[in-house]
Write a protein that holds these residues in place. Structure first.
Motif, PDB file in Angstrom:
ATOM      1  N   PRO A 290       0.848  -1.193   0.000  1.00 17.92           N
ATOM      2  CA  PRO A 290       0.000   0.000   0.000  1.00 17.92           C
ATOM      3  C   PRO A 290       0.884   1.242   0.000  1.00 17.92           C
ATOM      4  CG  PRO A 290      -0.787  -1.598   1.601  1.00 17.92           C
ATOM      5  CD  PRO A 290       0.550  -2.089   1.126  1.00 17.92           C
TER       6      PRO A 290
ATOM      7  N   ALA B 109      -1.779   4.577   1.790  1.00 17.85           N
ATOM      8  CA  ALA B 109      -1.211   4.164   3.078  1.00 17.85           C
ATOM      9  C   ALA B 109      -1.194   5.294   4.100  1.00 17.85           C
ATOM     10  CB  ALA B 109       0.209   3.653   2.864  1.00 17.85           C
ATOM     11  N   GLY B 110      -1.308   4.933   5.342  1.00 21.68           N
ATOM     12  CA  GLY B 110      -1.161   5.886   6.438  1.00 21.68           C
ATOM     13  C   GLY B 110      -2.331   6.845   6.582  1.00 21.68           C
ATOM     14  N   LYS B 111      -3.421   6.545   5.874  1.00 26.23           N
ATOM     15  CA  LYS B 111      -4.545   7.483   5.877  1.00 26.23           C
ATOM     16  C   LYS B 111      -5.722   6.982   6.706  1.00 26.23           C
ATOM     17  CE  LYS B 111      -3.068   9.633   1.637  1.00 26.23           C
ATOM     18  NZ  LYS B 111      -3.207   9.736   0.186  1.00 26.23           N
ATOM     19  N   GLY B 112      -5.436   6.137   7.675  1.00 28.49           N
ATOM     20  CA  GLY B 112      -6.492   5.592   8.529  1.00 28.49           C
ATOM     21  C   GLY B 112      -7.289   6.674   9.219  1.00 28.49           C
ATOM     22  N   PHE B 113      -6.621   7.746   9.593  1.00 27.11           N
ATOM     23  CA  PHE B 113      -7.335   8.836  10.260  1.00 27.11           C
ATOM     24  C   PHE B 113      -7.783   9.894   9.266  1.00 27.11           C
ATOM     25  CE2 PHE B 113      -7.242  13.028  12.352  1.00 27.11           C
ATOM     26  CZ  PHE B 113      -8.335  12.855  13.166  1.00 27.11           C
TER      27      PHE B 113
ATOM     28  N   GLY C 117      -9.829   8.010   6.596  1.00 31.43           N
ATOM     29  CA  GLY C 117     -10.612   6.870   7.052  1.00 31.43           C
ATOM     30  C   GLY C 117     -10.378   5.597   6.252  1.00 31.43           C
ATOM     31  N   ILE C 118      -9.196   5.459   5.667  1.00 29.17           N
ATOM     32  CA  ILE C 118      -8.939   4.258   4.853  1.00 29.17           C
ATOM     33  C   ILE C 118      -8.377   3.148   5.747  1.00 29.17           C
ATOM     34  CG2 ILE C 118      -7.630   3.302   2.917  1.00 29.17           C
ATOM     35  CD1 ILE C 118      -7.642   6.139   1.703  1.00 29.17           C
ATOM     36  N   SER C 119      -9.184   2.126   5.983  1.00 31.15           N
ATOM     37  CA  SER C 119      -8.755   1.027   6.848  1.00 31.15           C
ATOM     38  C   SER C 119      -8.134  -0.116   6.067  1.00 31.15           C
ATOM     39  CB  SER C 119      -9.940   0.443   7.610  1.00 31.15           C
ATOM     40  OG  SER C 119     -10.753   1.448   8.087  1.00 31.15           O
TER      41      SER C 119
ATOM     42  N   PRO D 134      -6.161  -0.149   2.878  1.00 32.66           N
ATOM     43  CA  PRO D 134      -5.536   0.505   1.727  1.00 32.66           C
ATOM     44  C   PRO D 134      -5.220  -0.500   0.625  1.00 32.66           C
ATOM     45  CG  PRO D 134      -4.021   0.401   3.580  1.00 32.66           C
ATOM     46  CD  PRO D 134      -5.343  -0.073   4.093  1.00 32.66           C
TER      47      PRO D 134
ATOM     48  N   THR E 271      -7.072  -8.636   7.851  1.00 36.37           N
ATOM     49  CA  THR E 271      -7.700  -7.316   7.833  1.00 36.37           C
ATOM     50  C   THR E 271      -7.843  -6.719   6.434  1.00 36.37           C
ATOM     51  OG1 THR E 271      -5.533  -6.294   8.147  1.00 36.37           O
ATOM     52  CG2 THR E 271      -6.831  -6.722  10.119  1.00 36.37           C
ATOM     53  N   ASN E 272      -7.104  -7.233   5.467  1.00 32.37           N
ATOM     54  CA  ASN E 272      -7.079  -6.561   4.154  1.00 32.37           C
ATOM     55  C   ASN E 272      -7.019  -7.596   3.044  1.00 32.37           C
ATOM     56  OD1 ASN E 272      -7.021  -4.397   2.438  1.00 32.37           O
ATOM     57  ND2 ASN E 272      -4.903  -3.823   2.855  1.00 32.37           N
TER      58      ASN E 272
END
Lengths: 513, 1044
Positions: free
Chosen positions: A148, A152-156, A159-161, A163, A487-488
């Protein structure tokens, strides 16, 4: 009556305690201890410090795979330490780079980029963070292949859980573009910050780091896409590479921020890791003065407890690397051959010099850059005297030894003797240069392994351990973590479909056979 | 039943033969409620042995002295004594015992109600049952005694915590423990420690069970415990009661004057060993025993076959016999002891009373450095200031000191882990003699440096947990007139908790200190907790002809604050001095959280005559932790009950019958404060930049994606129930069925690491729990000298995950786990699905082995192997009273769940498991199966790596066990000596009991362990075990109670 009054007043008091149903709630739910924002420069600092692995367990991937695959450091022990030493899959040691880089480097960088990209007063920090992001993702993609990247790194932030995985080809092309753009955009006349942990706000050094990293990234494509590689090498050279060890990108560990590899080797794994024979032999056979800086041996030690003074010696002539291909029991068969008392008698990384607990750790060095440049010259992708450049690279790495510890310093005359004796030989340049790169990148496991796969040098022999699980001679990549299958899964499937089986064998894009 | 009556009659007749000559015959009829004749009433002559029993028409005949006193006793009725005055015919009408047929139940907010008015199920245990046969944490005593309530005790020492589940698990995540309420006021039951719990400080070697809140209670102070099981029962407690309420009522002073009571309880604990390891091959690796000095194979039993006369070299070179060392637990663990003394003073008159108790409890754990001391003072009082105003209050002070709670659920200095994996030929004497090297550093015995010599751990590591706690409340109640009252209450739960622990100087797994210092670490932390509750209640009762109305309105304001101050230091100036000042690098932490919930509630209770009841409640909560748009939530409930035995003509054998139905909704914010935003942390220490200037480092300090838009979760529960008392109340039955839907759960779902975070708080999911609960009481024999009572409770619970995520494609959420052992929530499966990797098999079912190495291969993705929550659980209590000797037994069970017994994986990879015997003689294993190309596997795999492979790959297939059990949990034998004391005036009663706890496992399915013995205390991660817990113990002792 009196008592009734008393009671009623009590009731009224109680009524006052109910201060309206939501009054004060908003204030109550604000954390009074932790801030909700932080100067992005400090966050950038964290992204830089954490890029040297966050704790001692995270270094197990380096210790058990990267160092072992390139045959520099090896353990005979199995179970939780198994990996490159037996050429087998050990899921707990193949994941730490993934988890530490995504969670502690990429996460922080995504925040810094988000906070700075639209801020005209922070353009330099913005471009520094793009360079550092490229550095982090080279390690990730070199280790796992398709990873990713864009999401990537955009969970917050977004909101990408889950990627999606990007193809390595796209990642590398973006890294090249980013490094080129960001390095060019750095501007010493604009705001800088002395709180910058890497260069103290010295933009010219950041620029040199950016272009040196661009050279590294470009050279990575030498097998798969030489044309692109050559074009970016030219851009990197034109932009300006590192000029001396003073330009190196370093984490200066302290007694409070320790070198995690060193911590792990001085503590839990003190008696478990040894210098590998191919590495020691290479240094020894070439009378390399670095051997005395890197290695020590506890002559005659029969147990971990005996690995102490007065047995300890750094004398290069008695250094003995542990042969590849043994476990802690079968290694017994080598004792007579090499005249050692036990497995504890083989040479180890010197924990008083190159891996003392506050030893610095290098990301990109002048020495590496000179060696890559020498190769580019040999390939004709840039102009210059390859031999001079090659020697400058070796010299720089030898001089770098003094930065670990004064005990590791190599005298100028010894350096001169060595470089005089080791000049480039026509037709063998690539092997010579990349073997030196192997030495110059010692302890930088990810880089050593990547350059070994790219260049094929040094010409290591397959680890002969009998229980090997791999198809070829070497481990080609790290499998994705088990947690991704949980998870992915969909995105992981797509990546596996593109890249090949999720095992130690599949080759990553730039690693053409 | 008839047969028994016959028997009883016969028994009575026999007694008649012994009647003496000068007596007279007395006869008569005994009637009960509504003047119905009562059969089977005990008629006894006071101070004598003779007795009679009434026949089917309530008639009796007895011979007695003319001036004797007859005592009539019957289940469910008050005893009645009548002195004979020359009459020969004596008809008696017994009065119903209000406690029996119309039990008064303490319901939400401390409101007492007749049980027949309740439209929901409750369960009550009286205090005696908890104080006689006690455990250090009183909650554990309730195990198996209450329908619908599943209590698990952790294997973590005397001060360990407990896990309580009422009617299954309502949510996937967060905390599913019920609310603890003492005398109407909530009490904090936070569980500290173990495996990432609240007590753990990252990077420190501390993995002990810091205990929970309930252990602050002295069981001698408990009058009764009532469990409100359903959402309806607890609707008035709102958010915090979504998992039910455990209501503790403490004892009050009586109005009968001065009373002094003394209670002593002494038990011993013995460690139980369920391991069944191999004792054929001893210490060593790859088939070689230790033969040179400083071997590091202390936790490997892959050595040589034991032969008589063999020796091994251990530690610095000493020679020891190479032979099996059996009964390791017995050799290492000591017998624990528990001694509790409680003195109670009470006094009272018609205007008020008080009760003061003081107690000291000393527990010596089975680890010789582990002690738990608890002192409690409990004061309860009530005073009528005038006819209208009453003040009531209760204060409980406790002082707890848990010294050296055992390290569990980890490796570092965790004695249970080492003893479980310790090589089967390691002499304890050798370890005891070789704890330290000559230079004072740890003497390493295993290349896994964190598998420390247990004596070293015992003697070098220390930890103290101290807690001072005051829980109390004062309430004022004013009876405004005959039908209206108002009440105000102030309550506070406050504690300060001190915790310190070290990593010893010279501990091998940590790096050496810089020159001039000695390594090690020390951590000291202090927490303060405060919860304040203010509430008021106004109640009115009106009766208009056949209709009655009770109205209650009230409000509550809850405020909770926790503060945390901690400093950890690494490396010391002065060896052996563990203080903060002596440390080199200091790492301070401070944390503070606040939350508040405001509530308004009301209840209306309607009754028609004495058999029809309707209760309606509503509560609104406002949460400080949620966004303004989401923070208000209303929970309604409606319940009804119909005592049909008072309305409908029923067969005569039914004494009491009630049907009930209920529906309620409760909700919960269930999130930590500050879950709405992303927070940053600044590192404690500065970092040098190239010019040597120190610069700050900081960043996002969480791995959890926050969510500002969380909504409270909601539980909607319906239940119906039936209560019957039959056969003259000898049979009592209470059955409930419930159906519970949980919506909008707040989950910390595991997400891809590539997102930068590990978990994300989301408001998703829907799950269902439904089940049956049954409580059956039987009194099959009720004669004068022999009584037999049976109390059986059984619960059945199933659950299903109905929805997850925001889109239909989201069907899985990972709750936790590791090492190939995962707990997930999966749509369509019950809550708590266990997953692990299975061995790879071909289409024909043959196991597949790697061709080159001969080692087993695994499937690509983990497979579903079962569920962790039990479907059936319950207990059977038998009480026999034989000539005054009371014998009680409790058998409890838990069935229908799976677990992954990962501790067996450790036994496997260390060569202790009997599964590692095949191939030992040859030194290699040829796995039975095929290679990936389909050919028969013929590769000789090295033995030790072969058996290490399942752990390396996370294949736990061999260790998926049924986690069910049947246990003989408690036995007690008691005798009341009071009747021998009629001459000693100042002693009012003496009662002695022999007690035994955890007596026997009647049935289990797990290898090498007690299925309950798990050290992973994480609220959601039941059913996963890897590092062994402290072994379970059997305790035996006595309880002595003297009243003055």
């Amino acid at each position: 009556m009196k008592r009734i009054k008393l009671f009623l007043s009590g009731l009224i008091l109680l009524g006052f305690m109910f201060q309206g149903c939501e009054k004060g709630f908003d204030d109550l739910n604000i954390n009074k201890v932790d801030p909700i924002s932080l100067d992005p420069q400090f966050v950038m600092n964290k992204a830089i410090t954490d890029a040297t692995y966050r704790d001692n367990f995270a270094t197990l991937e380096l210790l058990c795979y990267d160092f072992g695959i390139v045959q520099q450091i090896i353990t005979p022990f199995g179970s939780s330490l198994s990996g490159g030493n037996y050429n087998i899959f050990n899921p707990s040691n193949t994941t730490p780079i993934w988890t530490t880089f995504y969670q502690s480097v990429v996460k922080q960088l995504v925040y810094v980029i988000d906070k700075t990209k639209a801020d005209a007063t922070k353009t330099n920090l913005y471009n520094e963070s793009r360079i550092w992001k490229a550095y982090a993702f080279m390690i990730l993609t070199d280790t796992y292949g398709d990873v990713p990247y864009t999401e990537a790194g955009k969970g917050f932030l977004e909101g990408i859980s889950k990627p999606k995985y990007d193809k390595q080809e796209l990642i590398y092309k973006d890294i090249l573009k980013e490094l080129d753009e960001a390095s060019a955009a750095l501007d010493a006349t604009k705001n800088t910050s002395t709180s910058d942990i890497l260069y103290g706000g010295n933009i010219s050094k950041w620029k040199k780091l950016g272009y040196s990293l661009l050279l590294r990234a470009a050279m990575r494509l030498s097998k798969v896409d030489p044309a692109t590689a050559a074009s970016y090498v030219k851009k990197a050279v034109a932009g300006g590479l590192m000029q001396s060890n003073a330009d190196n990108s370093i984490i200066r560990h302290t007694s409070l921020y320790q070198n995690w590899i060193a911590v792990h080797l001085t503590a839990r794994e003190k008696a478990n890791f040894y210098l590998a024979k191919p590495f020691v032999d290479f240094l020894k056979n070439n009378n390399d003065p670095r051997l005395g800086s890197i290695a020590y041996r506890h002559v005659g030690a029969k147990s971990g407890a005996e690995q102490a003074a007065p047995r300890t010696t750094t004398d290069p002539t008695v250094q003995l690397g542990m042969p590849m291909g043994y476990d802690d029991v079968s290694i017994k068969n080598t004792f007579a051959t090499y005249g050692v008392a036990s497995l504890y008698d083989y040479s180890q990384v010197n924990l008083n010099t190159i891996l003392k607990t506050d030893a610095p750790e290098y990301h990109v060095t002048y020495a590496q850059t000179q060696l890559l440049l020498a190769e580019a010259m040999v390939r004709g992708w840039t102009t210059g005297d390859a031999d001079v450049t090659y020697k400058a690279g070796i010299t720089a790495h030898m001089q770098q030894m003094a930065e670990y510890d004064s005990k590791a310093a190599i005298a100028a005359d010894k350096i001169l003797t060595y470089v005089t004796a080791n000049k480039l030989i026509a037709g063998k340049e690539l092997e010579q240069i990349n073997s030196q790169y192997w030495v110059a990148s010692f302890i930088n496991g990810s880089e050593t392994w990547a350059n070994f796969r790219r260049s094929g040098f040094p010409a290591l022999i397959k680890n002969p351990y009998p229980g090997s699980e791999i198809k070829g001679n070497f481990i080609n990549r790290m499998p994705y973590p088990d947690s991704e299958t949980i998870t992915n899964q969909e995105n992981l499937k797509a990546a596996v479909a593109n890249q090949g089986a999720n095992d130690l064998n599949s080759r990553i894009w730039w690693d053409k056979p | 039943m008839k047969k028994q009556l016959l028997f009883l009659t016969f028994f009575t007749l026999i007694c008649q033969f012994f009647v003496l000559a000068q007596t007279v015959s007395i006869s008569g009829k005994v009637t009960g409620q509504n003047k119905d004749p009562l059969a089977g009433v005990n008629v006894q002559i006071a101070d004598g042995n003779l007795g009679a029993i009434t026949d089917g028409n309530g008639n009796y005949l007895i011979k007695a002295l003319p001036n004797a006193t007859l005592v009539f006793s019957y289940v469910g009725y008050l005893d009645k004594s009548v002195k004979l005055t020359g009459t020969k015919v004596l008809d008696v009408n017994l009065t119903v015992d209000p406690k029996s047929l119309q039990d008064v139940v303490v319901t939400a907010l401390g409101i007492k109600k007749e049980s027949k008015r309740l439209g929901y199920a409750t369960a009550t245990v009286n205090g005696d049952a908890m104080s006689t046969n006690r455990t250090a944490n009183p909650m554990s005593t309730l195990q198996g005694k209450l329908a619908g309530v599943n209590i698990s005790t952790m294997g973590t020492g005397p001060a360990g915590s407990t896990k309580i589940r009422i009617r299954g698990q309502s949510s996937f995540n967060s905390v599913n423990q019920p609310l603890i309420v003492i005398n109407g006021v909530p009490m904090d039951n936070t569980t500290y420690g173990i495996g990432g719990g609240i007590g753990a400080r990252s990077g420190q070697v501390n993995s002990t069970d810091g205990g929970d809140g309930f252990s602050s209670i002295n069981p001698d102070d408990i009058e009764s415990i009532t469990v409100l099981k359903g959402a309806t029962a607890s609707a008035l407690y709102g958010s915090r009661a979504k998992d039910g309420v455990v209501m503790v009522t403490t004892k009050k002073g009586s109005s009968k004057g001065i009373g002094v009571e003394y209670n002593a309880n002494y038990t011993t604990d013995e460690a139980l060993d369920y391991t069944d390891f191999q004792y054929e091959y001893g210490q060593g690796e790859r088939g070689v025993r230790p033969t040179t000095a400083y071997p590091q194979s202390a936790v490997w039993s892959f050595g040589e076959k034991f032969q008589p006369g063999m020796t091994q070299v251990l530690f610095a070179g000493s020679i020891w016999p190479y032979e099996p060392v059996r009964n390791r637990y017995k050799q290492f663990y000591r017998t624990g002891t528990n001694l509790t003394n409680t003195v109670t003073l009470s006094n009272g008159n018609e205007n008020g009373s008080f009760r003061l108790s003081m107690s000291n409890s000393d527990n010596q754990g089975i680890l010789s450095n582990n002690q738990f001391n608890k002192k409690t003072i409990n004061l309860g009082f009530n005073q009528n200031i005038n006819k209208a105003l009453t003040i009531q209050g209760n204060v409980n002070y406790s002082n707890e000191f848990n010294k050296n709670p055992p390290q569990v659920n980890t490796q570092d200095m965790a004695i249970p882990t080492v003893l479980y994996t310790l090589s089967n030929s390691m002499p304890f004497a050798a370890m005891e003699q070789n704890q330290l090297m000559p230079n004072g550093n740890e003497f390493v015995m295993s290349r896994f440096l964190v598998r420390n010599n247990p004596y070293y751990s015992l003697n070098q590591r220390f930890e103290n947990v101290k807690r001072d706690r005051i829980v109390g409340n004062v309430s004022f109640r004013y009876q405004i007139n005959s039908w209206l009252y108002a009440q105000g209450r102030l309550a506070q739960d406050y504690y300060s908790r001190y915790n310190d622990y070290n990593i010893p100087n010279g501990y091998a797994p940590i790096p050496a200190a810089p020159t001039g210092f000695i390594n090690g670490s020390y951590t000291q932390d202090v927490r303060n907790f405060r919860e304040r509750n203010y509430d008021f209640l106004i109640g009115a009762t009106k009766k208009i002809r056949d209709f009655g109305v009770d109205m209650t309105v009230g409000g509550n304001q809850m405020y909770r604050k926790t503060e945390y101050n901690s400093v950890s230091v690494t490396d010391f100036v002065q060896p052996g001095l563990y203080t903060i000042m002596n440390g080199r690098a200091k790492d301070p932490l401070y944390g503070k959280t606040e939350r508040s919930v405001n509530s308004i509630y009301g209840a209306a209770d309607f009754s028609y005559r004495t058999f029809l009841f309707l209760n309606v409640t509503a509560r609104n909560d406002w949460f400080s932790t949620l966004a303004p748009s989401a923070r208000s939530i209303l929970y309604p409930s409606v319940t009804g009950s119909f005592v049909f035995s008072e309305k409908v003509k029923l067969p005569s054998w039914i004494n009491y019958g009630k049907f009930r139905a209920a529906y309620a909704e409760v909700g919960d914010d269930n999130v930590a404060p500050y879950s709405n935003a992303l927070y940053f942390g600044v590192n404690n220490n500065l970092f040098p930049n190239p010019s040597g200037a120190s610069v700050p480092v900081g960043g996002i300090n969480t791995t959890l994606v926050p969510n500002p838009d969380l909504r409270p979760l909601r539980v909607a529960e319906s239940e119906v129930g039936l209560e019957l008392k039959m056969f003259k109340s000898r049979v009592g039955l209470d059955i409930s069925y419930y159906y519970k839907i949980t919506n909008d759960q707040i989950l910390a779902a595991q997400i891809s690491d590539a997102s930068g975070f590990t978990n994300k708080l989301i408001n998703i999911g829907q799950s269902m729990n439904q089940g049956l609960e049954m409580q059956l009481s039987l009194s099959p024999i009720r004669s004068k000298n022999f009584k037999w009572d049976i109390n059986l409770n059984a619960s059945y619970n199933t659950s299903k995950v109905l929805k997850l995520g925001s889109s239909p494609s989201d069907t899985v959420i990972v709750v936790g786990g590791g090492g190939g052992r995962t707990i997930k929530e999966v749509v369509g499966l019950p809550i708590g699905a266990l997953y692990t990797y299975l061995y790879k098999r071909d289409a024909a079912g043959n196991q597949v082995f790697d061709k080159a190495s001969g080692k087993p291969l695994r499937n690509d993705v983990p497979a579903y192997v079962g569920n962790v929550l039990p479907k059936y659980f319950g207990g059977i209590t038998n009480t026999f009273t034989i000539y005054g000797v009371e014998v009680g037994t409790l058998i409890d069970f838990r069935l229908g769940a799976k677990m992954i017994a990962g501790s067996n994986m450790n036994a496997l990879r260390h060569g202790l498991s009997k599964l590692t015997l095949p191939g030992r003689a040859e030194g290699y294993v040829i796995g039975k199966g095929v290679n990936p190309d389909g050919s028969v596997n013929t590769t000789k795999a090295d033995l030790q790596p072969f058996y290490e492979t399942p752990n390396v790959l996370g294949v736990n297939e061999d260790f998926v066990f049924n986690s069910g059990f049947w246990k003989l949990r408690q036995v007690s034998i008691g005798y009341d000596f009071t009747k021998y004391l009629s001459k000693i005036k100042f002693i009012k009663g003496i009662k002695a009991n022999f007690v035994a706890n955890n007596v026997l496992i009647l049935k289990k399915w797990t290898d090498n362990m007690d299925p309950e013995n798990i050290s992973n205390i994480s609220d959601n991660e039941t059913g996963l075990d890897f590092w062994t817990a402290l072994p379970p113990t059997r305790s035996v002792g006595f309880n002595l109670n003297i009243k003055f």
